[in-house]
Design a protein around this motif. Sequence first.
Motif, PDB file in Angstrom:
ATOM      1  N   ASP A   1     -25.068  33.725  13.637  1.00  0.00           N
ATOM      2  CA  ASP A   1     -26.129  33.880  14.643  1.00  0.00           C
ATOM      3  C   ASP A   1     -27.270  34.743  14.107  1.00  0.00           C
ATOM      4  O   ASP A   1     -28.445  34.418  14.280  1.00  0.00           O
ATOM      5  N   VAL A   2     -26.907  35.829  13.432  1.00  0.00           N
ATOM      6  CA  VAL A   2     -27.937  36.710  12.881  1.00  0.00           C
ATOM      7  C   VAL A   2     -28.674  36.018  11.727  1.00  0.00           C
ATOM      8  O   VAL A   2     -29.895  36.124  11.598  1.00  0.00           O
TER       9      VAL A   2
ATOM     10  N   TYR B   1     -32.715  39.759   3.318  1.00  0.00           N
ATOM     11  CA  TYR B   1     -33.569  40.935   3.114  1.00  0.00           C
ATOM     12  C   TYR B   1     -34.955  40.579   2.588  1.00  0.00           C
ATOM     13  O   TYR B   1     -35.834  41.440   2.533  1.00  0.00           O
ATOM     14  N   HIS B   2     -35.154  39.345   2.162  1.00  0.00           N
ATOM     15  CA  HIS B   2     -36.464  39.018   1.581  1.00  0.00           C
ATOM     16  C   HIS B   2     -37.174  37.890   2.299  1.00  0.00           C
ATOM     17  O   HIS B   2     -38.217  37.435   1.856  1.00  0.00           O
TER      18      HIS B   2
ATOM     19  N   SER C   1     -29.900  46.586  13.090  1.00  0.00           N
ATOM     20  CA  SER C   1     -30.121  46.169  11.710  1.00  0.00           C
ATOM     21  C   SER C   1     -28.949  45.310  11.236  1.00  0.00           C
ATOM     22  O   SER C   1     -27.860  45.349  11.794  1.00  0.00           O
ATOM     23  N   ILE C   2     -29.212  44.528  10.198  1.00  0.00           N
ATOM     24  CA  ILE C   2     -28.230  43.547   9.732  1.00  0.00           C
ATOM     25  C   ILE C   2     -27.092  44.237   8.979  1.00  0.00           C
ATOM     26  O   ILE C   2     -27.323  45.088   8.135  1.00  0.00           O
ATOM     27  N   ASP C   3     -25.864  43.867   9.335  1.00  0.00           N
ATOM     28  CA  ASP C   3     -24.680  44.296   8.581  1.00  0.00           C
ATOM     29  C   ASP C   3     -24.210  43.121   7.736  1.00  0.00           C
ATOM     30  O   ASP C   3     -24.265  41.980   8.185  1.00  0.00           O
TER      31      ASP C   3
ATOM     32  N   GLY D   1     -25.819  38.221  18.327  1.00  0.00           N
ATOM     33  CA  GLY D   1     -26.448  39.212  17.446  1.00  0.00           C
ATOM     34  C   GLY D   1     -27.962  39.125  17.538  1.00  0.00           C
ATOM     35  O   GLY D   1     -28.517  38.037  17.651  1.00  0.00           O
ATOM     36  N   ASP D   2     -28.621  40.272  17.509  1.00  0.00           N
ATOM     37  CA  ASP D   2     -30.076  40.299  17.619  1.00  0.00           C
ATOM     38  C   ASP D   2     -30.640  41.286  16.613  1.00  0.00           C
ATOM     39  O   ASP D   2     -30.537  42.501  16.789  1.00  0.00           O
TER      40      ASP D   2
END
Lengths: 197, 158, 363
Positions: free
Chosen positions: C193-194, C318-319, C185-187, C179-180
Amino acid sequence: MTALTIPTAAGLAEPALASQRVFRQALEAMARPGTVVGTEIVLAPPAPLSRAAGALILTLADFETLVWFDRAAQSAADYVRFHTGAPLAAQTADAAFAIVADSTNLPPLTAFALGTDEYPDRSTSLIVEVESIAGTGPLMLSGPGILGRRPLGVHGLAPDFWHQWRTNHRAFPRGVDVFLTAGARFVALPRTTTVET
Amino acid sequence: MSDRQTKRAPTALADRQAWLGTLARAPAAALAEAWAGLNPKPGYRCVRGPETGLIMVRGRAGGTGQRFNVGEATVTRCTVALDDGLTGTSYALGRDRERALYAALFDALLQDPARRTVIERDLLDPVRGALVAKESATARKAAATRVDFFTVAREGSE
Amino acid sequence: MYVAVKGGERAIENAHRMLAETRRGDPATPELATTQLVEQLTLAVDRVMGEGSLYDRDLAALAIKQSRGDLIEAAFLLRAYRTTLARFGAAEPVDTNAMRVVRRISSTFKDVPGGQVLGPTFDYTHRLLDFSLAAAGTRPEAPVSTTPLAGKLPRIGELLEREGLIEPVVPDAGDAPVGDLTRESIDFPADRDVRLQNLARGDEGFLLALGYSTQRGYGRNHPFCGELRVGRVALEYVPEELGFAIELGDVDLTECQMINQFKGSAEQPPQFTRGYGLVFGHAERKAMAMALVDRALRAQELGETVVAPAQDQEFVLYHSDSVQATGFVEHLKLPHYVDFQSELVLVRGMRVECGQVQAEAAE
């Protein structure tokens, strides 16, 4: 992954600047379907790639875009892989880009990735080599980006291409987009364009 | 280490891997000097680059588990074709294009058995020597900070 | 609502020139060379590489100089720069087992094989200002041992693994995609990995506070610093045109293996679990905080109840990014004239209505 032979032909000189220029032209061509664009990029891609097709694929492909080559274009595959880092697509439906050097043996357009209704962008963009293209001719284009109608002449496409194109157009928002290339010239046919023959 | 083999490597794969690793770490000045000392210099042209781009650095969770992306690193690469047909490639961390060009040229030249001995002696051996010496010095300084525990006898214990 | 406002070009241009002059400071003081930053402000440079997510000491030093030492601004500059470069591909995963360490400690086993190597550390300093540094000209020299360190140092985890006291590390399938978050965008729930990529480039202060919060009881997981190692590893890459791995040079990394208690679950007996941190350069605090937060974020996977901020994937991921955070906070400085006008109209209107209601009630 098949081994890659380092090609002798150079890629774009000043890749950042050159690819920006080509990208701008590709954008203009897509925004104004049927407008014949001439690239002034200096490039000598290996046969059978035309200068326009070479400039387009070197500009558009990168290490994340799978590229499919038809049998006639295989001899240029290492050149494109070496200069863009693009992996080979095993199947037409996996391809982000497809290079078709033998337009008379073009696979059915529906064999390529058509995207989904949610992600219509996940479709193949085809670069199809033809004998010649001209801003005049029997074809009449209409649709977004065309004020009224725009004429176009193309030599070297399989006779049923325009029939397939109608099907492709009707699948909107899904479908493929096509660049037709000849020498240093190219023309774009986005899936939104209607073509009367 | 990858187990993929090149079909066309004219010299043993391990040798080429070794010199590419040395060329990637060689100081730019050493490469430039070695090139200046070549006589005659081969004719060549650049097939790709020298150009700077990014390589994603990867780690593994827990050191050996699932792979993940740590961040990117700048890398400069170059591929040259000598007039006699040999091609050379270089990849090295950083953004020095001149040194990427020299490294690619030396990779090509090193594939020529007639040239290799001299380049090994005049360029690679000194560079390797300097790298090893530097590493060894750092390792010895780190070793000097290793803790020697000793047990303190408890007061009053028999 | 954003409305184009004209004017201010001259003011902006002059502000930038004032910035340039202010950045330079008193011309009577010699100008900083970026090489000085690379050599002498190494930890600032490393932090900017980590949060800028770009390994290039010279660029990080330049960014620090340009940003007047504002490290978040410097990371922002690196992030912007990286978007101008093409990515050639991904390197082979670094082998931290083969790290040539300058520092390697374990707080869990005194007699760890290979020994406790302190390296260049602030630990055990007295945190007293050293006024001798205010005078130039010092050339300290480190003592040199007659014997260098052993090549490969075993991992602490291996010792516990032999007894089955710690969860095993499961290697992934070699061809599984990684994952990159710079491409997609993040799910949620995000895969490890993400998450690790997000933490590796995350803001040190944010991760430090989150890690600290787990220690203070907000998602407690009883951490021990199983191992911390700082050193140099070779970076390997397989160019397609060569077909075999070559070394691109060396990168400096900091790795932290946190060992955490785990009560066990219906399926698993009590054992130790792991949190992992891996960061560019010498960045101990960041690597440790990353390992703490990585472990906290594994709450769901380990069947723990998510009760604390550090365990909440969306909250953390997210932060954590300093560039995103600073962008959104600092954008409040930009003109919001029209937004605020509409708010004014709204509040005035509500006050009028409110007054009418009160007047009617009083009648």
